[in-house]
Scaffold this active site. Structure first.
Site, PDB file in Angstrom:
ATOM      1  N   ALA A 240       0.844  -1.206   0.000  1.00  0.00           N
ATOM      2  CA  ALA A 240       0.000   0.000   0.000  1.00  0.00           C
ATOM      3  C   ALA A 240       0.878   1.255   0.000  1.00  0.00           C
ATOM      4  O   ALA A 240       1.218   1.775  -1.067  1.00  0.00           O
ATOM      5  CB  ALA A 240      -0.945  -0.035   1.183  1.00  0.00           C
ATOM      6  N   ARG A 241       1.270   1.721   1.176  1.00  0.00           N
ATOM      7  CA  ARG A 241       2.181   2.857   1.270  1.00  0.00           C
ATOM      8  C   ARG A 241       3.098   2.664   2.464  1.00  0.00           C
ATOM      9  O   ARG A 241       2.640   2.245   3.548  1.00  0.00           O
ATOM     10  CB  ARG A 241       1.408   4.182   1.425  1.00  0.00           C
ATOM     11  N   GLU A 270      10.403   7.024  -0.312  1.00  0.00           N
ATOM     12  CA  GLU A 270      10.916   6.416  -1.557  1.00  0.00           C
ATOM     13  C   GLU A 270      11.591   7.458  -2.438  1.00  0.00           C
ATOM     14  O   GLU A 270      11.095   8.577  -2.530  1.00  0.00           O
ATOM     15  CB  GLU A 270       9.754   5.799  -2.353  1.00  0.00           C
ATOM     16  N   HIS A 288       8.549  -0.614  -5.428  1.00  0.00           N
ATOM     17  CA  HIS A 288       7.224  -0.050  -5.739  1.00  0.00           C
ATOM     18  C   HIS A 288       6.793  -0.409  -7.175  1.00  0.00           C
ATOM     19  O   HIS A 288       6.568   0.464  -8.011  1.00  0.00           O
ATOM     20  CB  HIS A 288       7.217   1.476  -5.532  1.00  0.00           C
TER      21      HIS A 288
END
Ligand code: DGY
Length: 321
Positions: A240-241, A270, A288
């Site tokens: 997700a994050r 990131e 990612h």
């Protein structure tokens, strides 16, 4: 007749870029450099952009929104996540913001299972052993992992992607538990066990997958206190994050064995992830790439363009925020 002007903040998949160039007077970013919020606003001004197509790494802050020219009518992100956009500030200026849900559900759920299995079956360690020429041959106790079958999978966030993760995990014999703002109707729950608190879900989860958006409420949610609720030796997956997890807490849990292994596709800050992750063998890391298939990235780009087309034609976009 003059064409609408579209700022593309990043390079796009070839077919998406071709459609954008066919339909719009585009201002591309041929070097594909990450632009600052101020640079995006400056490019939009110099190009008198009617629309801006942004990507997940781009930030559209309230300050940048204030600097946008009056020509901008739509900001479309090439992502389902939109925590990088100040949606309130965008809407307050009368600009439409859109995202690309649905089209990346399957690819992201595939990645969650990839991470789950890679973490459970120690894929990083095995890969390293072979590549380093350190493998001395088959033996009965080498790199023993953990079966998903008959284990409890806790899914935090049972939206489209969470449900797609559940569907895949059932095929591996996992029992599905979830926590969500709302309980799903039985036809969507498909036997999954609803937990009305995150704490209860964590306590039940041999495997745990985050499938919720990053919001002010979820940022930093997975701290030491929460991770301590997982059964000892749990496996932790995040597609997700990264900012929902407190890195120091997860690293400490991975070192102590509280969490046996993790599979992570997303990170706070990131691409500058916490260096502690790369130092651990019980973490499987991806950069990612949850939605990174040719089919899905094309679909995301076309969905972003569909949104822009609709707004500039005076219609409601398919995916407004
Ligand atoms: C999304 O669409 O939000 C994916 O994480 C790619 O950024």
């Amino acid at each position: 007749m003059s064409r609408f002007r579209l700022l593309l903040t990043r390079r796009l998949p070839p077919d998406v870029e071709a459609r954008a160039q066919r339909d719009y007077d585009t201002l591309p970013n041929p070097e594909d450099t990450l632009l600052s919020p101020q640079e995006i606003a400056a490019c939009a001004s110099s190009h008198c952009a009617d629309g801006i197509l942004v990507c997940a790494g781009d930030r559209i802050t309230a300050e940048a929104v204030a600097q946008l020219p009056a020509s901008v009518k739509v900001i479309a992100t090439f992502s389902v996540g939109y925590e990088h956009l100040d949606v309130a500030a965008i809407k307050a200026r009368g600009i439409v913001a859109t995202n690309t849900p649905d089209v990346l559900t399957e690819a992201t759920a595939d990645t969650a299972l990839l991470l789950l299995l890679a973490a459970a079956r120690r894929a990083h360690e095995g890969n390293k052993l072979v590549r380093d020429g350190a493998w001395r041959g088959w033996h009965t106790t080498m790199l023993l992992g953990s079966d998903p079958k008959d284990k409890q999978l806790g899914i935090y966030g049972m939206g489209r992607i969470g449900q797609a993760v559940a569907q895949r995990a059932r095929a591996f014999g996992m029992r599905i538990h979830y926590h969500n703002r709302r309980r799903l109707p039985p036809e969507q729950e498909l036997g999954a066990v609803y937990h009305d608190t995150l704490e209860s879900l964590l306590q039940t989860s041999d495997f745990f997958s985050i499938n919720a958006p990053s919001t002010p409420e979820t940022r930093g949610l997975f701290n030491a206190e929460k991770l301590a609720l997982l059964p000892r030796g749990a496996i932790f997956v995040n597609t997700a994050r990264g900012d929902m997890v407190v890195d120091e807490a997860l690293l400490a849990a991975l070192k102590s064995g509280q969490i046996r292994a993790a599979g992570l596709d997303v990170f706070a800050g990131e691409p500058n992830l916490h260096p502690g992750y790369a130092a651990l063998d019980n973490v499987f890391l991806l950069p990612h790439v949850g939605s990174a298939t040719e089919e899905t990235r094309d679909a995301m780009g076309f969905a972003a363009l569909d949104n822009i087309d609709a707004v500039l034609a005076g219609r409601a976009p398919p995916s407004p925020l």
